[in-house]
Design a protein around this motif. Sequence first.
Motif, PDB file in Angstrom:
ATOM      1  N   ASN A   1      -3.186   3.128  -6.362  1.00 23.23           N
ATOM      2  CA  ASN A   1      -3.033   3.014  -4.911  1.00 23.23           C
ATOM      3  C   ASN A   1      -1.613   2.691  -4.469  1.00 23.23           C
ATOM      4  OD1 ASN A   1      -5.822   3.441  -4.147  1.00 23.23           O
ATOM      5  ND2 ASN A   1      -6.255   1.448  -5.083  1.00 23.23           N
ATOM      6  N   ASP A   2      -0.676   2.619  -5.414  1.00 22.63           N
ATOM      7  CA  ASP A   2       0.711   2.304  -5.062  1.00 22.63           C
ATOM      8  C   ASP A   2       1.361   3.526  -4.402  1.00 22.63           C
ATOM      9  OD1 ASP A   2       3.263   1.415  -4.822  1.00 22.63           O
ATOM     10  OD2 ASP A   2       3.712   1.392  -6.973  1.00 22.63           O
ATOM     11  N   ARG A   3       1.564   3.452  -3.091  1.00 23.13           N
ATOM     12  CA  ARG A   3       2.147   4.586  -2.362  1.00 23.13           C
ATOM     13  C   ARG A   3       3.491   4.212  -1.744  1.00 23.13           C
ATOM     14  NH1 ARG A   3      -3.430   4.860  -0.478  1.00 23.13           N
ATOM     15  NH2 ARG A   3      -4.540   6.361  -1.774  1.00 23.13           N
TER      16      ARG A   3
ATOM     17  N   HIS B   1       6.363   4.922  -2.785  1.00 22.30           N
ATOM     18  CA  HIS B   1       7.293   6.062  -2.855  1.00 22.30           C
ATOM     19  C   HIS B   1       6.516   7.373  -2.849  1.00 22.30           C
ATOM     20  CE1 HIS B   1      10.444   3.161  -3.760  1.00 22.30           C
ATOM     21  NE2 HIS B   1       9.671   2.647  -4.707  1.00 22.30           N
ATOM     22  N   GLY B   2       5.540   7.493  -1.954  1.00 19.06           N
ATOM     23  CA  GLY B   2       4.709   8.683  -1.912  1.00 19.06           C
ATOM     24  C   GLY B   2       3.493   8.515  -2.807  1.00 19.06           C
ATOM     25  N   ILE B   3       2.894   9.619  -3.196  1.00 19.15           N
ATOM     26  CA  ILE B   3       1.724   9.573  -4.075  1.00 19.15           C
ATOM     27  C   ILE B   3       2.151   9.067  -5.446  1.00 19.15           C
ATOM     28  CG2 ILE B   3      -0.170  10.902  -5.067  1.00 19.15           C
ATOM     29  CD1 ILE B   3       0.249  12.993  -2.912  1.00 19.15           C
ATOM     30  N   SER B   4       1.436   8.067  -5.965  1.00 19.55           N
ATOM     31  CA  SER B   4       1.803   7.539  -7.280  1.00 19.55           C
ATOM     32  C   SER B   4       1.531   8.574  -8.364  1.00 19.55           C
ATOM     33  CB  SER B   4       1.016   6.256  -7.576  1.00 19.55           C
ATOM     34  OG  SER B   4      -0.342   6.551  -7.854  1.00 19.55           O
TER      35      SER B   4
ATOM     36  N   ALA C   1      -1.952   8.474  -9.603  1.00 22.59           N
ATOM     37  CA  ALA C   1      -2.889   9.123  -8.680  1.00 22.59           C
ATOM     38  C   ALA C   1      -2.842  10.633  -8.838  1.00 22.59           C
ATOM     39  CB  ALA C   1      -2.561   8.731  -7.241  1.00 22.59           C
TER      40      ALA C   1
ATOM     41  N   GLY D   1      -5.647   5.979   3.818  1.00 28.23           N
ATOM     42  CA  GLY D   1      -4.838   6.379   2.667  1.00 28.23           C
ATOM     43  C   GLY D   1      -5.498   7.462   1.842  1.00 28.23           C
ATOM     44  N   GLU D   2      -6.789   7.281   1.559  1.00 24.87           N
ATOM     45  CA  GLU D   2      -7.506   8.294   0.768  1.00 24.87           C
ATOM     46  C   GLU D   2      -7.601   9.609   1.535  1.00 24.87           C
ATOM     47  OE1 GLU D   2     -11.133   6.133   0.183  1.00 24.87           O
ATOM     48  OE2 GLU D   2     -10.603   5.598  -1.888  1.00 24.87           O
TER      49      GLU D   2
ATOM     50  N   SER E   1      -5.542  10.794   3.669  1.00 23.67           N
ATOM     51  CA  SER E   1      -4.231  11.438   3.622  1.00 23.67           C
ATOM     52  C   SER E   1      -4.049  12.227   2.330  1.00 23.67           C
ATOM     53  CB  SER E   1      -3.127  10.381   3.752  1.00 23.67           C
ATOM     54  OG  SER E   1      -1.857  10.954   3.559  1.00 23.67           O
ATOM     55  N   LEU E   2      -4.499  11.628   1.216  1.00 28.02           N
ATOM     56  CA  LEU E   2      -4.437  12.344  -0.069  1.00 28.02           C
ATOM     57  C   LEU E   2      -5.271  13.620  -0.030  1.00 28.02           C
ATOM     58  CD1 LEU E   2      -4.631   9.761  -3.022  1.00 28.02           C
ATOM     59  CD2 LEU E   2      -2.846  11.433  -2.563  1.00 28.02           C
TER      60      LEU E   2
END
Length: 533
Positions: A421-423, A425-428, A431, A496-497, A499-500
């Motif tokens: 879930n570390d975003r 700097h964008g999508i980890s 992930a 957040g999810e 958005s992914l």
Amino acid sequence: MNNIPSRRWLTPGDLNGFLGLVVDNLSIMAFLATALIGIFGFPADIVFLHMFPGTALGVLLGNLAYTAMARKLARQSGREDVTAMPLGLDAPTSIGMALLVLGPAFLHFKQSGMDEHAAAVATWQLGMASLVVMGVLKFVLSFFGAAVQRHVPRAGLLGSIAGIALVLMGFLPLVEILKVPVVGFAGLGVVLYALVARGRLPFGLPGVLVAFVIGALLYYVLGPLGWLGTGYHAPAAWQWRFALPLPTLQWMQGIAYTVPYLPLILPFGLLMVVGGINVTESARAAGDDYSTRDILLVEALATLVAGFCGGVAQTTPYIGQPSYKAMGARSGYTLLTGVVIGLGGVFGYLSNLVELVPLSVLAPILVFVAIGITVQAFEATPMRYAAAVVFSFFPAIARMVTIKLSDPTYVSPEHFGALFNDRAHGISELAVITVLGNGFIITSMIWASFVVALIDGKAARGALILLLGGALSLFGLIHSVEPAGGVYLPWLLDTGERSLVWQFAGAYLVLAVVLLLLSLQRTDVNKMSKSSA
């Protein structure tokens, strides 16, 4: 009379095939037991006396049905070399059931106040109910398998299972081999010598048997001497565990427990339908033309019976049919495997073998099967589609990395979730890998299929395939943004999810639009060339 196939039930190649298929099933049951007992502290008696017998019964019934189908095909075709479809426990979903459903559920039940035994029984009931749910889903979808097979190119069907073979059936067992390299590498070398290089062994002994004996001797001779380091573990005392896999209604008590896990359970069943379609195509490419519907129906019914009788791991037709054919196996090997595995679940020797034989001894045959499947994907597909086959491997690689990183013995669930879930700097990166691997079989088929369309000069068809991929990604059937791979309704996800989801689905949409524009340009060029002519 020369056209009538041999009525022999066993051929010399059937022994090789039998040992390979038994080893395959044993290795999965060994992982299931090791994960539940070793990682989650699950009571061993529940695993061996309640879960194993019903699970083994599904393998018995499925292999008996596939044996009968092979005998029938041999009579109808007038051929002696018909090889039965191998059936066993599915590795990816068995791993998933152990690590993502049964183990966490057991811990949850204990945390909710149940004592250990009650929590174990509730987990067993959840496992049974999960199999019934998957079996019903597979039964319904089995009637649509042939339609999928007609519309998906061979590169998509064979490439997707070659990816599974390469990284899940090949690389992961290779890791087990090299945990005890003196033992495992010797067995692997014998398998490669006898089955890949076709070298002759003394007295014409089967390669799998020789590899198994050499590995076991090295393990149990060198291990007690301390020459294997920490790779040796003394075997548990032999125990007779007698348990009949009788039908029970306890699975009905587990239905309510399945609700939180349905986003995982349903894709597990769907993946097996897709995998069953692929392996039928694999067998067809090897010369044995089985009915896709019948193969899928047997798989579904075997899973249902296993669930009704206490099983917790679903059966599936294995992707190594051409490899067993190359061993010289016909229909006897599935008969023997079904009987040995089925009776082993009843009389308990299966659990003793799981405790007695290390994975480093069992794993070499899995590596051979993986090699055979991967090679077939290229041999049975026209060379111009080789790039599509290779491209289809990447989702399976991502799934393998996710399996290892989500193992709680490597990374704690809390740390995994934080990295996922570390975003900042964008999508980890974690992930990306996890989302790419979720739904990997279907993703591989879509990726290979659209590349095949591009190679054939059908960019518009490729765009339509990509639009299908985008639609599937919206609901998590591929590229699920949940770490465990669950399906969902995208509008119910958090910001957040969601958005992914939009980013991955949008990627498919944008590429589809690009390909549609390129297809129009190509049409204009063709018109110009025709008018100038």
